[in-house]
Design a protein around this motif. Sequence first.
Motif, PDB file in Angstrom:
ATOM      1  N   ALA A  13      43.568  44.380  34.172  1.00  0.00           N
ATOM      2  CA  ALA A  13      44.825  44.995  34.593  1.00  0.00           C
ATOM      3  C   ALA A  13      44.833  45.219  36.108  1.00  0.00           C
ATOM      4  O   ALA A  13      45.869  45.053  36.760  1.00  0.00           O
ATOM      5  CB  ALA A  13      45.041  46.313  33.861  1.00  0.00           C
ATOM      6  N   ILE A  14      43.678  45.573  36.670  1.00  0.00           N
ATOM      7  CA  ILE A  14      43.573  45.741  38.123  1.00  0.00           C
ATOM      8  C   ILE A  14      43.763  44.393  38.819  1.00  0.00           C
ATOM      9  O   ILE A  14      44.493  44.279  39.812  1.00  0.00           O
ATOM     10  CB  ILE A  14      42.208  46.340  38.517  1.00  0.00           C
ATOM     11  N   LEU A  15      43.116  43.355  38.289  1.00  0.00           N
ATOM     12  CA  LEU A  15      43.256  42.024  38.881  1.00  0.00           C
ATOM     13  C   LEU A  15      44.693  41.534  38.770  1.00  0.00           C
ATOM     14  O   LEU A  15      45.216  40.909  39.694  1.00  0.00           O
ATOM     15  CB  LEU A  15      42.292  41.044  38.208  1.00  0.00           C
ATOM     16  N   ASP A  16      45.332  41.824  37.645  1.00  0.00           N
ATOM     17  CA  ASP A  16      46.745  41.445  37.476  1.00  0.00           C
ATOM     18  C   ASP A  16      47.611  42.152  38.516  1.00  0.00           C
ATOM     19  O   ASP A  16      48.511  41.540  39.105  1.00  0.00           O
ATOM     20  CB  ASP A  16      47.240  41.823  36.079  1.00  0.00           C
ATOM     21  N   ALA A  17      47.336  43.437  38.723  1.00  0.00           N
ATOM     22  CA  ALA A  17      48.119  44.200  39.693  1.00  0.00           C
ATOM     23  C   ALA A  17      47.922  43.659  41.100  1.00  0.00           C
ATOM     24  O   ALA A  17      48.884  43.550  41.886  1.00  0.00           O
ATOM     25  CB  ALA A  17      47.731  45.676  39.625  1.00  0.00           C
ATOM     26  N   ALA A  18      46.679  43.341  41.442  1.00  0.00           N
ATOM     27  CA  ALA A  18      46.407  42.776  42.772  1.00  0.00           C
ATOM     28  C   ALA A  18      47.125  41.443  42.944  1.00  0.00           C
ATOM     29  O   ALA A  18      47.715  41.171  44.001  1.00  0.00           O
ATOM     30  CB  ALA A  18      44.904  42.605  42.960  1.00  0.00           C
ATOM     31  N   ARG A  19      47.091  40.616  41.910  1.00  0.00           N
ATOM     32  CA  ARG A  19      47.783  39.327  41.971  1.00  0.00           C
ATOM     33  C   ARG A  19      49.285  39.534  42.188  1.00  0.00           C
ATOM     34  O   ARG A  19      49.899  38.868  43.026  1.00  0.00           O
ATOM     35  CB  ARG A  19      47.536  38.554  40.672  1.00  0.00           C
ATOM     36  N   ASP A  20      49.860  40.472  41.453  1.00  0.00           N
ATOM     37  CA  ASP A  20      51.290  40.741  41.589  1.00  0.00           C
ATOM     38  C   ASP A  20      51.642  41.236  42.988  1.00  0.00           C
ATOM     39  O   ASP A  20      52.672  40.855  43.560  1.00  0.00           O
ATOM     40  CB  ASP A  20      51.734  41.775  40.549  1.00  0.00           C
ATOM     41  N   CYS A  21      50.790  42.082  43.554  1.00  0.00           N
ATOM     42  CA  CYS A  21      51.030  42.588  44.907  1.00  0.00           C
ATOM     43  C   CYS A  21      51.009  41.458  45.933  1.00  0.00           C
ATOM     44  O   CYS A  21      51.865  41.391  46.823  1.00  0.00           O
ATOM     45  CB  CYS A  21      49.978  43.632  45.274  1.00  0.00           C
ATOM     46  N   VAL A  22      50.025  40.588  45.807  1.00  0.00           N
ATOM     47  CA  VAL A  22      49.917  39.478  46.756  1.00  0.00           C
ATOM     48  C   VAL A  22      51.107  38.537  46.612  1.00  0.00           C
ATOM     49  O   VAL A  22      51.660  38.056  47.612  1.00  0.00           O
ATOM     50  CB  VAL A  22      48.584  38.726  46.565  1.00  0.00           C
TER      51      VAL A  22
END
Length: 199
Positions: A13-22
């Motif tokens: 979920a953290i990696l997904d959030a980082a991907r979405d932010c980028v």
Amino acid sequence: MSASRHRSINEDAILDAARDCVLAVGWKRTTLTDVARRANVSRMSIYRKWNDMRRLMSDVMTREWTGLPGIEELLRNDDQHNAHSLRDLATALLAITDSLRENKLFAKVIDVDPEIMLTYVIQRRGRTQNWGIAAFEQMIHQGQAAGTIRDGDPAAMAHTILLLCQSWLVSAPIMAGPPTLEALRAEQVELLTRYLEPS
């Protein structure tokens, strides 16, 4: 926050959030605070595992690039080298490279923060490149054992294949026009096929 609370955090979920932010604003404009807010976790929860965006994005990119369509099938540990020709193998390798170029995250980084990717072209190898070299080396070992790939040092051959794919990834679009990208792809397939085929 307790240790049990920290262990319960979903890293994907953290990696997904980082991907979405980028994808939304680019790598350099994304902070760990932004990621924490989007993931709905505390900032310190992220800091305990990733103390800066570089480390977090390294994990994001590794997950993204190693999960591209076709990789699992290509590298599956079965008798693939007897089932598929080297031309099929070369075609699949370039198709995976094309899918990386077309990947939304890769395209965003290249468009907004290209100097970040340049690091992995002229300064040092990243985890994904090392993973690719190891995967290619394993593939070559299997092909040599099956008699479908020529003799040679698997490590050197794996590095060479990565160089070919990396060049195709970065430079193919600017080299087309004429010749077409399809014509260049056919030549790359021919090059890789002949490089690997037994004498």
